[in-house]
Design a protein around this motif. Structure first.
Motif, mmCIF file in Angstrom:
data_model
loop_
_atom_site.group_PDB
_atom_site.id
_atom_site.type_symbol
_atom_site.label_atom_id
_atom_site.label_comp_id
_atom_site.label_asym_id
_atom_site.label_seq_id
_atom_site.Cartn_x
_atom_site.Cartn_y
_atom_site.Cartn_z
ATOM 1 N N LYS A 153 2.306 -10.035 19.812
ATOM 2 C CA LYS A 153 2.879 -10.705 18.652
ATOM 3 C C LYS A 153 2.409 -10.055 17.353
ATOM 4 N N THR A 154 3.231 -10.202 16.315
ATOM 5 C CA THR A 154 2.918 -9.625 15.011
ATOM 6 C C THR A 154 2.941 -10.702 13.943
ATOM 7 N N ALA A 155 1.979 -10.636 13.023
ATOM 8 C CA ALA A 155 1.887 -11.633 11.958
ATOM 9 C C ALA A 155 1.634 -10.958 10.617
ATOM 10 N N ILE A 156 2.142 -11.577 9.552
ATOM 11 C CA ILE A 156 1.808 -11.203 8.184
ATOM 12 C C ILE A 156 0.923 -12.301 7.612
ATOM 13 N N VAL A 157 -0.185 -11.914 7.007
ATOM 14 C CA VAL A 157 -1.065 -12.865 6.329
ATOM 15 C C VAL A 157 -1.175 -12.458 4.870
ATOM 16 N N THR A 158 -0.683 -13.285 3.976
ATOM 17 C CA THR A 158 -0.823 -12.990 2.552
ATOM 18 C C THR A 158 -2.166 -13.540 2.066
ATOM 19 N N GLY A 159 -2.680 -12.941 1.012
ATOM 20 C CA GLY A 159 -3.996 -13.355 0.513
ATOM 21 C C GLY A 159 -5.101 -13.043 1.503
ATOM 22 N N ALA A 160 -4.955 -11.947 2.249
ATOM 23 C CA ALA A 160 -5.889 -11.630 3.336
ATOM 24 C C ALA A 160 -7.149 -10.913 2.864
ATOM 25 N N SER A 161 -7.321 -10.769 1.562
ATOM 26 C CA SER A 161 -8.479 -10.022 1.060
ATOM 27 C C SER A 161 -9.735 -10.868 0.972
ATOM 28 N N SER A 162 -9.613 -12.211 1.080
ATOM 29 C CA SER A 162 -10.796 -13.069 0.984
ATOM 30 C C SER A 162 -10.457 -14.471 1.471
ATOM 31 N N GLY A 163 -11.490 -15.302 1.596
ATOM 32 C CA GLY A 163 -11.316 -16.722 1.873
ATOM 33 C C GLY A 163 -10.547 -17.047 3.134
ATOM 34 N N ILE A 164 -9.675 -18.064 3.024
ATOM 35 C CA ILE A 164 -8.905 -18.538 4.169
ATOM 36 C C ILE A 164 -8.020 -17.435 4.726
ATOM 37 N N GLY A 165 -7.404 -16.652 3.852
ATOM 38 C CA GLY A 165 -6.532 -15.568 4.305
ATOM 39 C C GLY A 165 -7.282 -14.546 5.132
ATOM 40 N N ARG A 166 -8.466 -14.156 4.663
ATOM 41 C CA ARG A 166 -9.283 -13.193 5.423
ATOM 42 C C ARG A 166 -9.674 -13.781 6.782
ATOM 43 N N SER A 167 -10.153 -15.024 6.802
ATOM 44 C CA SER A 167 -10.571 -15.659 8.054
ATOM 45 C C SER A 167 -9.411 -15.758 9.036
ATOM 46 N N GLU A 221 10.207 -7.007 -5.551
ATOM 47 C CA GLU A 221 10.239 -5.666 -4.968
ATOM 48 C C GLU A 221 8.972 -5.383 -4.154
ATOM 49 N N SER A 222 7.855 -5.977 -4.581
ATOM 50 C CA SER A 222 6.604 -5.792 -3.854
ATOM 51 C C SER A 222 6.641 -6.535 -2.514
ATOM 52 N N VAL A 223 7.237 -7.728 -2.524
ATOM 53 C CA VAL A 223 7.379 -8.503 -1.284
ATOM 54 C C VAL A 223 8.327 -7.797 -0.323
ATOM 55 N N THR A 224 9.413 -7.241 -0.862
ATOM 56 C CA THR A 224 10.354 -6.485 -0.027
ATOM 57 C C THR A 224 9.656 -5.310 0.637
ATOM 58 N N VAL A 248 -1.461 -3.760 3.271
ATOM 59 C CA VAL A 248 -0.376 -3.476 2.334
ATOM 60 C C VAL A 248 -0.676 -4.157 1.003
ATOM 61 N N SER A 249 -0.873 -3.374 -0.034
ATOM 62 C CA SER A 249 -1.099 -3.925 -1.369
ATOM 63 C C SER A 249 0.184 -4.596 -1.847
ATOM 64 N N THR A 250 0.088 -5.889 -2.162
ATOM 65 C CA THR A 250 1.282 -6.670 -2.483
ATOM 66 C C THR A 250 1.024 -7.615 -3.648
ATOM 67 N N ASN A 251 1.969 -7.671 -4.558
ATOM 68 C CA ASN A 251 1.963 -8.661 -5.636
ATOM 69 C C ASN A 251 3.101 -9.628 -5.352
ATOM 70 N N VAL A 252 2.761 -10.833 -4.871
ATOM 71 C CA VAL A 252 3.798 -11.763 -4.421
ATOM 72 C C VAL A 252 4.629 -12.315 -5.568
#
Length: 300
Positions: free
Chosen positions: A2-16, A63-66, A55-59
């Protein structure tokens, strides 16, 4: 896989969450603004780096989300789970159109969409891939309002799609408040509570039986005498206990009867003692000699 995208993965809940998914066997696209921190998240997971992508992303920029989704598709060719830990309100593509176009994409709605119960029920009737999380509302709302809201979802037939959470990493005392608010709901059976506390999340994340078995721990507590007064920093004591209990949970290997016990008692001189015990393998003699060395760890 399976494949997942996690936004805000650089720290906190997203990283965990990203680390937990990687360790559970997912391929994970870690999204956030800080590339260095995203790479650190991948390294902390200690899994094959080929199963992860930063992936560096500005939500806030479409265009960054795309670009995020394009890179995810180019790298892994599929998407099964989107953990939207960072985002903003959107006036763009209709949410239901996304759900119709991607019937296999699992979504969970934060705070169970409170207070929009009727709208939420209509959405969940139409889309079986939609789950809800009880984060924040389980401790922020008055108990009767919270329980009434949950009852509305359960009575509508969605008891298997409600997941417990607190959205708490700072005020840890609210975690027990949220647990108590759910445990005291008289309309829920023991099995329904087990579903909300764990089983539904295991189903949402599609954990295997072996992964679920690793979480099957008998947790016991005892206080003797019934009332003990401890003077100290409540937050500090709670944090130390949380770390000790987490370490105890991680001490098991192949044991089938996993037990962790937190015991509060008084010494012969009437001083309070808090002990955390487990029946794991323990620490070998070589490591025992090093446990007081700063930053020493037995974790691989």
């Amino acid at each position: 896989m399976k494949t997942a995208i996690v936004t805000g993965a650089s720290s906190g809940i997203g990283r965990s969450t990203a680390i937990a998914l990687l360790k559970a066997g997912y391929k994970v696209i870690c999204s956030g603004r800080r590339m260095e921190a995203l790479q650190e998240t991948i390294e902390l997971s200690q899994v094959d780096s080929n199963n992860a992508l930063a992936v560096s992303t500005n939500v806030t920029k479409p265009e960054s989300v795309t670009n995020l989704f394009q890179q995810a598709h180019s790298k892994f060719g599929r998407l099964d789970l989107l953990f939207n830990n960072a985002g903003i309100s959107s006036q763009g593509e209709d949410f239901e159109e996304i759900l119709f176009d991607r019937p296999n994409l699992k979504i969970y709605i934060m705070h169970a969409a409170w207070p929009y119960l009727e709208d939420l029920k209509a959405l969940m009737y139409a889309h079986p891939q939609v789950y809800v999380g009880l984060g924040a509302i389980c401790w922020a709302l008055p108990e009767n309002e919270f329980q009434s809201y949950v009852k509305g979802l359960v009575d509508a037939g969605f008891g298997k799609r409600i997941m417990f959470g607190t959205d708490q990493m700072m005020w840890v005392e609210t975690i027990s408040d949220g647990i108590e608010a759910l445990n005291s709901a008289k309309f829920l059976t023991v099995d329904q509570k087990a579903d909300i506390f764990y089983n539904n999340a295991a189903r949402f994340l599609e954990l295997t039986e072996s992964e679920i078995e690793k979480h099957n721990i008998n947790f016991k507590t005892s206080v003797d005498p019934d009332s003990i007064f401890i003077k100290g920093d409540k937050g500090m004591i709670e944090q130390v206990l949380i770390n000790l209990v987490k370490n105890a949970f991680q001490a098991f290997d192949e044991e089938t009867n996993r037990i962790v016990e937190v015991k509060v008692s008084l010494s012969e001189k009437s001083r309070p003692i808090i002990s955390v015990r487990d029946n794991g393998n323990g620490i070998d003699e070589e490591a025992m000699e090093k446990i007081f060395i700063p930053f020493f760890t037995t974790k691989k």
